[in-house]
Design a protein around this motif. Sequence first.
Motif, PDB file in Angstrom:
ATOM      1  N   GLY A 115      41.506  14.842 -32.201  1.00  0.00           N
ATOM      2  CA  GLY A 115      42.895  14.413 -32.303  1.00  0.00           C
ATOM      3  C   GLY A 115      43.672  14.463 -31.008  1.00  0.00           C
ATOM      4  O   GLY A 115      44.870  14.759 -31.006  1.00  0.00           O
ATOM      5  N   LEU A 116      43.012  14.132 -29.894  1.00  0.00           N
ATOM      6  CA  LEU A 116      43.653  14.255 -28.590  1.00  0.00           C
ATOM      7  C   LEU A 116      43.757  12.901 -27.907  1.00  0.00           C
ATOM      8  O   LEU A 116      42.785  12.143 -27.839  1.00  0.00           O
ATOM      9  CB  LEU A 116      42.833  15.215 -27.720  1.00  0.00           C
ATOM     10  CG  LEU A 116      43.544  15.867 -26.532  1.00  0.00           C
ATOM     11  CD1 LEU A 116      44.709  16.720 -27.011  1.00  0.00           C
ATOM     12  CD2 LEU A 116      42.552  16.725 -25.758  1.00  0.00           C
ATOM     13  N   GLY A 117      44.959  12.576 -27.390  1.00  0.00           N
ATOM     14  CA  GLY A 117      45.162  11.362 -26.619  1.00  0.00           C
ATOM     15  C   GLY A 117      44.898  11.606 -25.147  1.00  0.00           C
ATOM     16  O   GLY A 117      44.758  12.743 -24.691  1.00  0.00           O
ATOM     17  N   ILE A 118      44.873  10.523 -24.370  1.00  0.00           N
ATOM     18  CA  ILE A 118      44.548  10.633 -22.951  1.00  0.00           C
ATOM     19  C   ILE A 118      45.599  11.434 -22.174  1.00  0.00           C
ATOM     20  O   ILE A 118      45.237  12.318 -21.382  1.00  0.00           O
ATOM     21  CB  ILE A 118      44.359   9.231 -22.338  1.00  0.00           C
ATOM     22  CG1 ILE A 118      43.124   8.572 -22.962  1.00  0.00           C
ATOM     23  CG2 ILE A 118      44.195   9.316 -20.824  1.00  0.00           C
ATOM     24  CD1 ILE A 118      42.910   7.131 -22.539  1.00  0.00           C
ATOM     25  N   PRO A 119      46.919  11.200 -22.361  1.00  0.00           N
ATOM     26  CA  PRO A 119      47.894  12.010 -21.617  1.00  0.00           C
ATOM     27  C   PRO A 119      47.770  13.503 -21.912  1.00  0.00           C
ATOM     28  O   PRO A 119      47.880  14.333 -21.004  1.00  0.00           O
ATOM     29  CB  PRO A 119      49.242  11.451 -22.095  1.00  0.00           C
ATOM     30  CG  PRO A 119      48.952  10.067 -22.537  1.00  0.00           C
ATOM     31  CD  PRO A 119      47.592  10.130 -23.146  1.00  0.00           C
ATOM     32  N   ASP A 120      47.540  13.855 -23.180  1.00  0.00           N
ATOM     33  CA  ASP A 120      47.403  15.268 -23.521  1.00  0.00           C
ATOM     34  C   ASP A 120      46.113  15.858 -22.970  1.00  0.00           C
ATOM     35  O   ASP A 120      46.070  17.039 -22.617  1.00  0.00           O
ATOM     36  CB  ASP A 120      47.455  15.462 -25.040  1.00  0.00           C
ATOM     37  CG  ASP A 120      48.878  15.345 -25.585  1.00  0.00           C
ATOM     38  OD1 ASP A 120      49.817  15.481 -24.793  1.00  0.00           O
ATOM     39  OD2 ASP A 120      49.028  15.112 -26.800  1.00  0.00           O
ATOM     40  N   TYR A 121      45.067  15.037 -22.898  1.00  0.00           N
ATOM     41  CA  TYR A 121      43.824  15.514 -22.281  1.00  0.00           C
ATOM     42  C   TYR A 121      44.058  15.844 -20.811  1.00  0.00           C
ATOM     43  O   TYR A 121      43.639  16.897 -20.318  1.00  0.00           O
ATOM     44  CB  TYR A 121      42.732  14.454 -22.420  1.00  0.00           C
ATOM     45  CG  TYR A 121      41.489  14.776 -21.630  1.00  0.00           C
ATOM     46  CD1 TYR A 121      40.701  15.882 -21.945  1.00  0.00           C
ATOM     47  CD2 TYR A 121      41.099  13.977 -20.553  1.00  0.00           C
ATOM     48  CE1 TYR A 121      39.562  16.184 -21.214  1.00  0.00           C
ATOM     49  CE2 TYR A 121      39.955  14.263 -19.821  1.00  0.00           C
ATOM     50  CZ  TYR A 121      39.194  15.364 -20.153  1.00  0.00           C
ATOM     51  OH  TYR A 121      38.071  15.670 -19.420  1.00  0.00           O
ATOM     52  N   GLN A 122      44.753  14.955 -20.109  1.00  0.00           N
ATOM     53  CA  GLN A 122      45.050  15.204 -18.695  1.00  0.00           C
ATOM     54  C   GLN A 122      45.929  16.443 -18.530  1.00  0.00           C
ATOM     55  O   GLN A 122      45.739  17.235 -17.593  1.00  0.00           O
ATOM     56  CB  GLN A 122      45.720  13.969 -18.092  1.00  0.00           C
ATOM     57  CG  GLN A 122      44.799  12.760 -18.037  1.00  0.00           C
ATOM     58  CD  GLN A 122      45.509  11.496 -17.591  1.00  0.00           C
ATOM     59  OE1 GLN A 122      46.697  11.292 -17.882  1.00  0.00           O
ATOM     60  NE2 GLN A 122      44.808  10.646 -16.877  1.00  0.00           N
ATOM     61  N   THR A 123      46.885  16.619 -19.455  1.00  0.00           N
ATOM     62  CA  THR A 123      47.723  17.813 -19.423  1.00  0.00           C
ATOM     63  C   THR A 123      46.878  19.071 -19.624  1.00  0.00           C
ATOM     64  O   THR A 123      47.078  20.090 -18.963  1.00  0.00           O
ATOM     65  CB  THR A 123      48.814  17.746 -20.498  1.00  0.00           C
ATOM     66  OG1 THR A 123      49.662  16.629 -20.230  1.00  0.00           O
ATOM     67  CG2 THR A 123      49.652  19.016 -20.522  1.00  0.00           C
ATOM     68  N   GLY A 124      45.912  19.003 -20.546  1.00  0.00           N
ATOM     69  CA  GLY A 124      45.042  20.143 -20.796  1.00  0.00           C
ATOM     70  C   GLY A 124      44.244  20.535 -19.573  1.00  0.00           C
ATOM     71  O   GLY A 124      44.092  21.726 -19.270  1.00  0.00           O
ATOM     72  N   LEU A 125      43.734  19.550 -18.844  1.00  0.00           N
ATOM     73  CA  LEU A 125      43.008  19.838 -17.608  1.00  0.00           C
ATOM     74  C   LEU A 125      43.929  20.517 -16.594  1.00  0.00           C
ATOM     75  O   LEU A 125      43.562  21.519 -15.970  1.00  0.00           O
ATOM     76  CB  LEU A 125      42.447  18.544 -17.011  1.00  0.00           C
ATOM     77  CG  LEU A 125      41.366  17.806 -17.800  1.00  0.00           C
ATOM     78  CD1 LEU A 125      40.940  16.545 -17.049  1.00  0.00           C
ATOM     79  CD2 LEU A 125      40.156  18.695 -18.054  1.00  0.00           C
ATOM     80  N   SER A 126      45.130  19.959 -16.422  1.00  0.00           N
ATOM     81  CA  SER A 126      46.081  20.533 -15.461  1.00  0.00           C
ATOM     82  C   SER A 126      46.449  21.961 -15.827  1.00  0.00           C
ATOM     83  O   SER A 126      46.489  22.848 -14.966  1.00  0.00           O
ATOM     84  CB  SER A 126      47.348  19.673 -15.395  1.00  0.00           C
ATOM     85  OG  SER A 126      47.065  18.370 -14.955  1.00  0.00           O
TER      86      SER A 126
END
Length: 248
Positions: A115-126
């Motif tokens: 249930g993860l979108g691309i912007p939230d994935y990038q936020t998770g990495l950061s």
Amino acid sequence: MNSPTQRFNIPQNQDRAMQIYMLGCVDFDSLLLLQERTLQEMRRKESDQAVLFICEHPPIVTIGREGSLRQLIGSEQELKAGQIEVRWINRGGGALFHAPGQLAVYPVIPLKRIGLGIPDYQTGLSQAVIKMAKEQGVVAHTQPGSSGIFSRCGQFSFLGAAIKSWISYYGMYINVSPDMKLLRLIDSNQNDHRLTSLSATLTREASMSAVRESLMRQLVSQFGYQQTHIFTQHPLLHKVKNQVYVHT
């Protein structure tokens, strides 16, 4: 400066597991092939299990989708003299110099299934990098218009994620204690950010093992994985051993 706050909340799943491969110095092509095979296998399954590869690479230059040969101006002869390959690859970001002392992190995660979108994935990495840096004693942050992570001394981490069939691959690179003379042979960013490392920010040698362990924990937490299976080798990988690279 962006505030390091998490913008999403992934439901915790007690059965969700992540396989973690904490590897040594691995040649780039072998790791790239391993990611592709892992992605294809994951695409065939209906599971939400993930795989994380953490390693270092021998010297190589990669150029992502936003990069150009202009970032190599002034260094092409030095790269040729050092027999350092330049590769165009399908990740975000521009040109990067990879070398021992820089941590390469490749999460292969079925984003749609958790249930993860691309912007939230990038936020998770950061967020994972920012929290890892804090544990090492470094205050880190993002900046508007940049996918990198910064300390008071400059940019020390580069996000270069890619998505295929809603599965992530590639990931990010963290300058822990590389030879900065090598990394500065190319223009790694186009925003005039100073290039640095965790060691330079701390003014002492940062522990690679401590950074690996911390980052692993943070990524597992950010993406809601409860179980981990840790390995230190993979049968399909070619590790680089007993090679010495000298920059003069």
